[in-house]
Design an enzyme around this catalytic site. Structure first.
Site, short mmCIF file in Angstrom:
data_model
loop_
_atom_site.label_atom_id
_atom_site.label_comp_id
_atom_site.label_asym_id
_atom_site.label_seq_id
_atom_site.Cartn_x
_atom_site.Cartn_y
_atom_site.Cartn_z
CD GLN A 159 -3.08 -0.75 0.06
OE1 GLN A 159 -3.22 0.36 -0.45
NE2 GLN A 159 -3.80 -1.78 -0.33
CB CYS B 173 -7.96 -9.53 0.58
SG CYS B 173 -7.03 -8.63 -0.61
N1 PLP Z 1 -0.48 -6.56 1.24
C1 PLP Z 1 -1.31 -5.53 1.38
C2 PLP Z 1 -1.06 -4.53 2.46
C3 PLP Z 1 -2.40 -5.37 0.52
O1 PLP Z 1 -3.23 -4.34 0.68
C4 PLP Z 1 -2.60 -6.34 -0.50
C5 PLP Z 1 -3.75 -6.25 -1.39
O2 PLP Z 1 -4.77 -5.65 -1.08
C6 PLP Z 1 -1.69 -7.40 -0.61
C7 PLP Z 1 -0.64 -7.48 0.29
C8 PLP Z 1 -1.85 -8.45 -1.65
O3 PLP Z 1 -1.46 -7.99 -2.92
P1 PLP Z 1 -2.00 -8.69 -4.24
O4 PLP Z 1 -3.44 -8.30 -4.38
O5 PLP Z 1 -1.13 -8.14 -5.33
O6 PLP Z 1 -1.83 -10.16 -4.07
#
Ligand code: PLP
Length: 390
Positions: free
Chosen positions: A188, A335
């Site tokens: 982020q 997520c």
């Molecule tokens: N780490 C953080 C802080 C995130 O906000 C996200 C996704 O929202 C991720 C990891 C995961 O990234 P990706 O969607 O590219 O797998």
């Protein structure tokens, strides 16, 4: 589709420069970078150029100041950092534990669930409190010892925007356990605030393309030369030996080169983008201040993320209402949509459960306008009145 997109922490709209580069990789340089003919060589050249661009976007002067392995995204980079470093060495059981792993209380699920898996393998996972959006350094001082093997902290929280003092945390961890690996999830924070992996004293650092105006499907793990020399990281994917044997699998060249283009563009425009977002944020906060909502503002925060608590209206109800009005925001992270219950990051921030259930996240980008903020505020105000009556 005509809508106002205020969910830029979930994902971003790919920029024209990134799509142009992706198109080139799909149509002209479509070869396999491992092939030894001209089309393969062209793809390899594009891959090398993307790596250089991403490394420079992290604040390095020269490409060979560090190592950078491309992955499928932030989730894979986090998994590679965590499993790849923990399993790089023998970790025999000592006094009932194979080693301590520190994470913060509101980590992204890709870190939380990787840590849970390691807990099942005999490691001890400690969650550092983050009340008010502050990483509790005293907790680390009290609990870190020479059996600490890994610390994995996000630089900025995806739900509250809180920026954590990971550098001080790593100093404490290393003082207790010089061999502990220090990993930063900068997904982020990347290109939203000034930092370099070196300024954070990170051994490993994860970033993701789709949060910086490139398409989904690429991310990267930054690794120091020392980590490689001392064999403190091993691959988690085995196969054809791509990425110097650290991440096998034919490289997703179109997504990676788009990532490189967005990284270069994002770095060049970072200051002006932050300035624009900060002005939009101030406008939004003034308007919110006149409404029956509370903005949850951490002491140190990214400019683009604003979490607000609504007066007794469940977040999904407001999201649906706003979606009907053509406005996209979110409740917690995209997520966490798959898991039930209140957001663990908001609980860790200190919100009581009922408030965590009635909080929403607005995440801005440089592409938003002042008019969009006005339209959002009017819609939110109508939503508060309409939904309060139900
Ligand atoms: N780490 C953080 C802080 C995130 O906000 C996200 C996704 O929202 C991720 C990891 C995961 O990234 P990706 O969607 O590219 O797998």
């Amino acid at each position: 589709m005509n809508y106002i997109y205020l969910d830029n922490s979930a994902t971003t709209k790919p920029s024209e420069a990134s799509l142009k580069k992706m198109g080139e990789a799909l149509t002209v340089c479509y070869g396999n970078p491992s092939s030894v003919h001209k089309v393969g060589n062209e793809a390899k050249k594009m891959l090398d150029e993307a790596r250089r661009r991403v490394i420079l976007s992290l604040g390095f002067r020269r490409e060979n100041d560090c190592r950078l392995f491309f992955t499928s995204g932030g989730t894979e980079a986090n998994n590679m950092a965590i499993f790849g470093s923990v399993f790089a060495k023998d970790r025999p059981m000592k006094n009932g534990s194979r080693g301590k792993i520190f994470i913060s209380a509101g980590e992204h699920s890709s870190v939380v669930n990787a840590a849970k898996r390691l807990e099942a393998e005999g490691f001890t996972v400690l969650e550092v409190p983050t009340a008010g959006g502050v990483l509790d350094l005293d907790y680390i001082k009290e609990n870190a010892d020479n059996n600490t093997v890994l610390a994995s902290f996000m630089l900025a929280n995806n739900e509250t925007g809180a920026i954590y003092d990971v550098k001080s945390a790593f100093q404490i961890i290393r003082a207790a356990s010089p061999k502990a690996v220090c990993h930063v999830d900068a997904v982020q924070a990347y290109l939203k605030m000034k930092f370099t992996p070196t300024s954070l004293s990170a051994d490993l650092l994860s970033i993701s393309a789709h949060k910086i105006f490139a398409p989904k499907g690429a991310g990267a793990l930054y690794v120091t030369h020392d980590m490689i020399k001392a064999k403190r990281i091993i691959p988690i994917l085995y196969g054809g030996g791509q990425e110097d044997d650290y991440r096998s699998g034919t490289e997703n060249v179109p997504a990676i080169v788009a990532f490189g283009a967005a990284a270069e563009e994002g770095k060049a425009q970072m200051a002006e983008r932050i300035e624009k977002i900060t002005a939009l944020r101030e406008k939004l906060l003034v308007a919110l201040g006149e409404m029956d909502v509370r903005a949850n503002i951490p002491e140190k925060t990214l400019p683009n993320i604003i979490n607000i608590t609504l007066p007794g209206i469940r977040s999904e109800i407001m999201l649906n209402y706003l979606s009907g009005e053509g406005i996209c925001i979110s409740a917690g992270s995209a997520c966490s949509t798959h898991s039930s219950g209140p957001s663990h990051a908001l609980l860790a921030y200190g919100l009581p459960k009922d408030e965590a259930d009635t909080s929403v996240r607005i995440s801005l980008s440089h592409e938003n306008t002042a008019e969009e903020i006005d339209t959002f505020i009017s819609a939110l105000s109508r939503g508060l009145q309409t939904l309060a009556k139900k």
